[in-house]
Write a protein that holds these residues in place. Structure first.
Motif, PDB file in Angstrom:
ATOM      1  N   THR A 180      38.173  36.049  45.609  1.00  0.00           N
ATOM      2  CA  THR A 180      39.437  35.322  45.491  1.00  0.00           C
ATOM      3  C   THR A 180      40.509  36.173  44.822  1.00  0.00           C
ATOM      4  N   MET A 181      40.108  37.261  44.181  1.00  0.00           N
ATOM      5  CA  MET A 181      41.054  38.132  43.489  1.00  0.00           C
ATOM      6  C   MET A 181      41.612  39.224  44.396  1.00  0.00           C
ATOM      7  N   LEU A 182      40.795  39.697  45.335  1.00  0.00           N
ATOM      8  CA  LEU A 182      41.191  40.797  46.212  1.00  0.00           C
ATOM      9  C   LEU A 182      41.613  40.272  47.572  1.00  0.00           C
ATOM     10  N   ASN A 183      42.663  40.864  48.143  1.00  0.00           N
ATOM     11  CA  ASN A 183      42.968  40.521  49.527  1.00  0.00           C
ATOM     12  C   ASN A 183      42.089  41.380  50.434  1.00  0.00           C
ATOM     13  N   ALA A 184      42.128  41.128  51.731  1.00  0.00           N
ATOM     14  CA  ALA A 184      41.219  41.799  52.665  1.00  0.00           C
ATOM     15  C   ALA A 184      41.389  43.317  52.654  1.00  0.00           C
ATOM     16  N   ALA A 185      42.643  43.769  52.596  1.00  0.00           N
ATOM     17  CA  ALA A 185      42.905  45.213  52.610  1.00  0.00           C
ATOM     18  C   ALA A 185      42.372  45.876  51.349  1.00  0.00           C
ATOM     19  N   GLN A 186      42.521  45.202  50.206  1.00  0.00           N
ATOM     20  CA  GLN A 186      42.022  45.751  48.950  1.00  0.00           C
ATOM     21  C   GLN A 186      40.501  45.844  48.963  1.00  0.00           C
ATOM     22  N   LEU A 187      39.865  44.787  49.440  1.00  0.00           N
ATOM     23  CA  LEU A 187      38.405  44.772  49.494  1.00  0.00           C
ATOM     24  C   LEU A 187      37.891  45.924  50.343  1.00  0.00           C
ATOM     25  N   GLU A 188      38.491  46.107  51.513  1.00  0.00           N
ATOM     26  CA  GLU A 188      38.017  47.160  52.410  1.00  0.00           C
ATOM     27  C   GLU A 188      38.282  48.548  51.829  1.00  0.00           C
ATOM     28  N   ALA A 189      39.432  48.709  51.171  1.00  0.00           N
ATOM     29  CA  ALA A 189      39.743  50.005  50.551  1.00  0.00           C
ATOM     30  C   ALA A 189      38.730  50.334  49.463  1.00  0.00           C
ATOM     31  N   LEU A 190      38.372  49.333  48.670  1.00  0.00           N
ATOM     32  CA  LEU A 190      37.405  49.535  47.593  1.00  0.00           C
ATOM     33  C   LEU A 190      36.017  49.830  48.154  1.00  0.00           C
ATOM     34  N   VAL A 191      35.627  49.087  49.178  1.00  0.00           N
ATOM     35  CA  VAL A 191      34.310  49.289  49.794  1.00  0.00           C
ATOM     36  C   VAL A 191      34.179  50.703  50.348  1.00  0.00           C
ATOM     37  N   GLN A 192      35.184  51.147  51.102  1.00  0.00           N
ATOM     38  CA  GLN A 192      35.120  52.473  51.713  1.00  0.00           C
ATOM     39  C   GLN A 192      35.147  53.577  50.655  1.00  0.00           C
ATOM     40  N   TYR A 193      35.894  53.353  49.590  1.00  0.00           N
ATOM     41  CA  TYR A 193      35.975  54.333  48.497  1.00  0.00           C
ATOM     42  C   TYR A 193      34.612  54.501  47.835  1.00  0.00           C
ATOM     43  N   LEU A 194      33.953  53.395  47.550  1.00  0.00           N
ATOM     44  CA  LEU A 194      32.638  53.463  46.906  1.00  0.00           C
ATOM     45  C   LEU A 194      31.576  53.999  47.865  1.00  0.00           C
ATOM     46  N   ALA A 195      31.667  53.606  49.125  1.00  0.00           N
ATOM     47  CA  ALA A 195      30.685  54.073  50.108  1.00  0.00           C
ATOM     48  C   ALA A 195      30.763  55.589  50.292  1.00  0.00           C
ATOM     49  N   ALA A 196      31.934  56.164  50.045  1.00  0.00           N
ATOM     50  CA  ALA A 196      32.116  57.614  50.191  1.00  0.00           C
ATOM     51  C   ALA A 196      31.555  58.392  49.005  1.00  0.00           C
ATOM     52  N   HIS A 197      31.180  57.681  47.951  1.00  0.00           N
ATOM     53  CA  HIS A 197      30.592  58.339  46.778  1.00  0.00           C
ATOM     54  C   HIS A 197      29.098  58.540  47.012  1.00  0.00           C
ATOM     55  N   LYS A 198      28.778  59.621  47.685  1.00  0.00           N
ATOM     56  CA  LYS A 198      27.389  59.909  48.046  1.00  0.00           C
ATOM     57  C   LYS A 198      26.646  60.618  46.905  1.00  0.00           C
TER      58      LYS A 198
END
Length: 265
Positions: free
Chosen positions: A247-265
């Protein structure tokens, strides 16, 4: 010609079917909505304090940092000889009452960082409702001080803050809708528990290489539903991570955060 038209129709239908299949494969995870707190016009100080204590120890997750004496100031017990928060909040900033100081600390935590501590506190007015915020303030005032929060301090839903107190921030999502992952992480207070790229705490799992342990789908689900999976060795912390990020993040923010963390290999 008919054969050509049939081929075109077949390609279109096939494409639509493919996209429909892909869409149905995307997990539809819904985050938990914060528990509603309704405080009437005749609410008493005792009721406010009781409600605030539940928020403080529950959905607010405040004891995760406060009370340890290492990551954030003690609030319910003495802090460096100044007593609990209710006894010292009115002395922290000249010209500000206790409840003004507490509200602004929850709304703009970076403005009042106590010496010796890091600015890791998230913007709580983005995580809690106005009713929950003011109930917590009443509870904190009760810790060694006088409770002067009343129903008149609590704005109507969607309204502005109380007179003399800055209103909570507004915007299309956390941090004004910024899609910069680092800004989102700072605003959400992730580093209060997690470590990432050498910054933050080690209370919860280190996120520096989270992409090697979880794919984007798993990270997304964990953000929206923190109890969906618990990292081995952190079972005692189950339930501490806020369930309100959906409820705090909009869709674009959520996806940006997800992709950023997923790139941390």
């Amino acid at each position: 010609m008919w054969a050509t038209n049939l081929k075109v129709v077949g390609v279109v239908l096939g494409t639509l079917a493919l996209y429909t299949l892909i869409a149905n494969k995307i997990p539809q995870v819904q985050s938990e909505v914060p528990q509603t707190l309704t405080l009437g016009a005749n609410v008493t100080p005792e009721q406010l304090v009781a409600a605030g204590e539940k928020v403080f120890n529950g959905i607010g997750g405040c004891p995760t940092c406060h009370g340890l004496g290492t990551r954030a100031p003690n609030l319910l017990t003495d802090e460096k000889g100044e007593g609990p928060i209710g006894a010292r909040c009115g002395k922290r900033e000249p010209g500000k009452s206790c409840k003004q100081y507490l509200f602004e600390s929850l709304d703009q935590p970076g403005a009042y960082v106590v010496k010796g501590y890091q600015p890791i506190m998230p913007v709580m007015t983005k995580q809690l409702s106005p009713q929950q915020i003011w109930a917590v303030i009443a509870f904190l005032e009760s810790q060694g001080g006088t409770v002067d929060v009343t129903a008149s301090d609590i704005p109507a839903e969607g309204g502005a803050g109380a007179p003399g107190v800055s209103p909570g921030p507004t915007g299309p999502g956390l941090a004004g809708g910024s899609t910069d992952p680092k800004v989102i992480i700072q605003a959400a207070g992730c580093l209060a528990c997690h470590k990432l790229d050498g910054q933050g705490q080690v209370i919860a799992p280190d996120l520096t290489h989270v992409g090697s342990r979880r794919n984007a789908e798993s990270i997304r689900k964990k953000i929206l539903d923190p109890t969906s999976s618990i990292a081995k060795g952190y079972e005692k912390l189950a339930g501490i991570m806020p369930k309100t990020f959906g409820t705090m993040l909009n869709a674009a923010q959520l996806e940006a955060l997800v992709q950023y963390l997923a790139a941390h290999k």
